[in-house]
Design a protein around this motif. Structure first.
Motif, short mmCIF file in Angstrom:
data_model
loop_
_atom_site.label_atom_id
_atom_site.label_comp_id
_atom_site.label_asym_id
_atom_site.label_seq_id
_atom_site.Cartn_x
_atom_site.Cartn_y
_atom_site.Cartn_z
N ARG A 1 5.24 8.93 -0.06
CA ARG A 1 4.49 9.57 -1.13
C ARG A 1 3.22 10.17 -0.56
N GLU A 2 2.65 11.09 -1.29
CA GLU A 2 1.35 11.63 -0.90
C GLU A 2 0.28 10.58 -1.17
N PRO A 3 -0.73 10.44 -0.31
CA PRO A 3 -1.81 9.50 -0.60
C PRO A 3 -2.52 9.87 -1.89
N PRO A 4 -2.94 8.90 -2.67
CA PRO A 4 -3.69 9.21 -3.89
C PRO A 4 -5.05 9.81 -3.54
N ARG A 5 -5.62 10.56 -4.47
CA ARG A 5 -6.93 11.16 -4.27
C ARG A 5 -7.96 10.42 -5.10
N PRO A 6 -9.11 10.08 -4.53
CA PRO A 6 -10.11 9.33 -5.28
C PRO A 6 -10.82 10.18 -6.33
N GLY A 7 -10.92 9.65 -7.54
CA GLY A 7 -11.68 10.29 -8.59
C GLY A 7 -13.09 9.73 -8.63
N PRO A 8 -13.84 10.06 -9.66
CA PRO A 8 -15.21 9.54 -9.78
C PRO A 8 -15.23 8.01 -9.76
N GLY A 9 -16.11 7.45 -8.92
CA GLY A 9 -16.25 6.00 -8.85
C GLY A 9 -15.14 5.28 -8.10
N GLU A 10 -14.32 6.03 -7.35
CA GLU A 10 -13.17 5.42 -6.67
C GLU A 10 -13.27 5.58 -5.15
N LEU A 11 -12.63 4.63 -4.44
CA LEU A 11 -12.56 4.66 -2.99
C LEU A 11 -11.11 4.83 -2.55
N LEU A 12 -10.86 5.78 -1.66
CA LEU A 12 -9.56 5.87 -1.01
C LEU A 12 -9.61 4.98 0.22
N VAL A 13 -8.66 4.05 0.31
CA VAL A 13 -8.70 3.03 1.36
C VAL A 13 -7.39 3.05 2.15
N ALA A 14 -7.51 3.01 3.48
CA ALA A 14 -6.35 2.77 4.33
C ALA A 14 -6.12 1.27 4.33
N MET B 1 2.59 11.52 5.92
CA MET B 1 3.07 11.02 4.62
C MET B 1 2.80 9.51 4.53
N ALA B 2 2.29 9.09 3.40
CA ALA B 2 2.01 7.67 3.17
C ALA B 2 3.28 6.96 2.72
N LYS B 3 3.26 5.63 2.82
CA LYS B 3 4.39 4.82 2.36
C LYS B 3 3.91 3.82 1.33
N ALA B 4 4.83 3.45 0.42
CA ALA B 4 4.49 2.48 -0.61
C ALA B 4 5.75 1.73 -1.02
N TYR B 5 5.59 0.46 -1.39
CA TYR B 5 6.71 -0.33 -1.88
C TYR B 5 6.59 -0.37 -3.40
N VAL B 6 7.62 0.10 -4.10
CA VAL B 6 7.53 0.35 -5.54
C VAL B 6 8.70 -0.29 -6.28
N PHE B 7 8.55 -0.35 -7.62
CA PHE B 7 9.73 -0.57 -8.47
C PHE B 7 9.95 0.71 -9.26
N VAL B 8 11.19 1.17 -9.27
CA VAL B 8 11.51 2.47 -9.86
C VAL B 8 11.83 2.37 -11.35
N ARG B 9 12.13 1.16 -11.80
CA ARG B 9 12.32 0.87 -13.22
C ARG B 9 12.12 -0.63 -13.40
N HIS B 10 12.12 -1.11 -14.61
CA HIS B 10 11.96 -2.53 -14.84
C HIS B 10 13.28 -3.25 -14.59
N GLY B 11 13.18 -4.42 -13.97
CA GLY B 11 14.38 -5.18 -13.66
C GLY B 11 14.12 -6.20 -12.58
N GLY B 12 15.15 -6.50 -11.80
CA GLY B 12 15.06 -7.48 -10.73
C GLY B 12 14.84 -6.82 -9.38
N PRO B 13 15.11 -7.56 -8.30
CA PRO B 13 14.88 -7.02 -6.96
C PRO B 13 15.62 -5.72 -6.67
N GLU B 14 16.69 -5.46 -7.40
CA GLU B 14 17.49 -4.26 -7.15
C GLU B 14 16.73 -2.96 -7.48
N VAL B 15 15.60 -3.05 -8.19
CA VAL B 15 14.86 -1.83 -8.57
C VAL B 15 13.73 -1.54 -7.59
#
Length: 306
Positions: free
Chosen positions: A21-34, A1-15
């Protein structure tokens, strides 16, 4: 499982949150990068607060922080040429850089030179490329005098290095606490605040030939009068008011060619990134606070363990 630092809604540091999360999958013209490293920029916390760039789609929450990263190609999407699995690359992200995995558009990605670390490459797409575009746009001849407002930041430091490399005399505004750093760049330090124009005239009685503004607001208004040819008034900080002053925003190229150019300049020590703090992904919030405070010197980086 991959990890990511996100904001879950708009606001301050509390969000903010570190999530799986699952790693994203590359579409046309895209690179999946570690991801190996990601740059931290003021726009990151502005996006968390609800800001969107002109033409940018509304946020799809949760949204991953970070607009620039460097890492290793894991997979290339359909139609990608010039990149292969295992290549070390950097560029502007499609799915956020504060993560173990991200997507880069292959058309606006570049190979990392062997002489640069992943951390150094990760901070080139925003600050160094903006500085490069701004200096190219001003097109001042060798011997001309350039004023850079906010020269103590990431864009400003790169702009000063590039301008000095091209034979320009550089003046720069920055807080007193950044004077030593500014002067180490070969820049004449000028204190910001009331009376700014007079202080610039005191060190450059003949005037300035161009202004690269990275602050905006009243700071931009104060220095606009110093340049006679307003086509040489360019800003990355005051886009809302620059037109009324006769100047223009930095025209960002956002091309692979620019990334290749800044990478070559960085490898040659002309635009070598000034990294002042490095945090692991688990402390991404601290990295963002360091930039959000407005007191960070140079660039702040998040490193992701391989």
């Amino acid at each position: 499982m991959a990890k990511a630092y996100v904001f879950v809604r708009h606001g301050g540091p509390e969000v903010e949150a570190l999530v799986d999360r699952e790693p994203p999958r590359p579409g046309p013209g895209e690179l999946l990068v570690a991801v190996r490293a990601a740059g931290v920029n003021p726009v990151d916390h502005k996006l968390r607060g609800g800001y969107r760039r002109p033409g940018q789609a509304p946020a799809v929450l949760p949204e991953v922080f970070g607009s620039e990263a460097a890492g290793v190609v894991l997979e290339a999407g359909p139609g990608v040429t010039g990149f292969a699995v295992g290549d070390a690359v950097f560029g502007s992200t499609l799915t956020g850089g504060y993560a173990t995995h991200t997507l880069l558009p292959a058309a606006v990605a570049a190979h990392k030179p062997e002489g640069l670390s992943f951390a150094e490459a990760a901070v080139l797409p925003v600050a160094a490329a903006t500085a490069y575009d701004g200096i190219r746009q001003l097109a001042l001849p060798a011997g001309a005098t350039l004023l850079v407002t906010g020269v103590g930041g990431g864009v400003g430091g790169n702009a000063a290095r590039l301008a000095r490399h091209e034979g320009l005399r550089v003046l720069g505004t920055a807080s007193e606490g950044k004077r030593e750093y500014v002067e180490s760049l070969g820049v004449t330090h000028v204190a910001p605040g009331p009376g700014l124009a007079e202080r610039v005239r005191a060190v450059a009685p003949e005037g300035v030939d161009g202004v690269l503004d990275l602050v905006g607001g009243e700071h931009l208004r104060a220095v606009a009068e110093l340049v006679a040819d307003r086509t040489k008034l360019v800003t990355a900080g005051g886009k809302q008011i620059v037109a009324e002053l006769g100047g223009s925003p930095v025209a960002r190229a956002r091309t692979a060619e620019v990334l290749d150019a800044v990478a070559a300049l960085a490898a040659a020590d002309v635009l070598r990134p000034h990294i002042t703090a490095v945090y692991p992904l688990e402390r991404a919030g601290e990295a963002l606070r360091a930039v959000e405070s407005g007191h960070a010197r140079g660039k702040v980086v998040i490193e992701v363990a391989p």
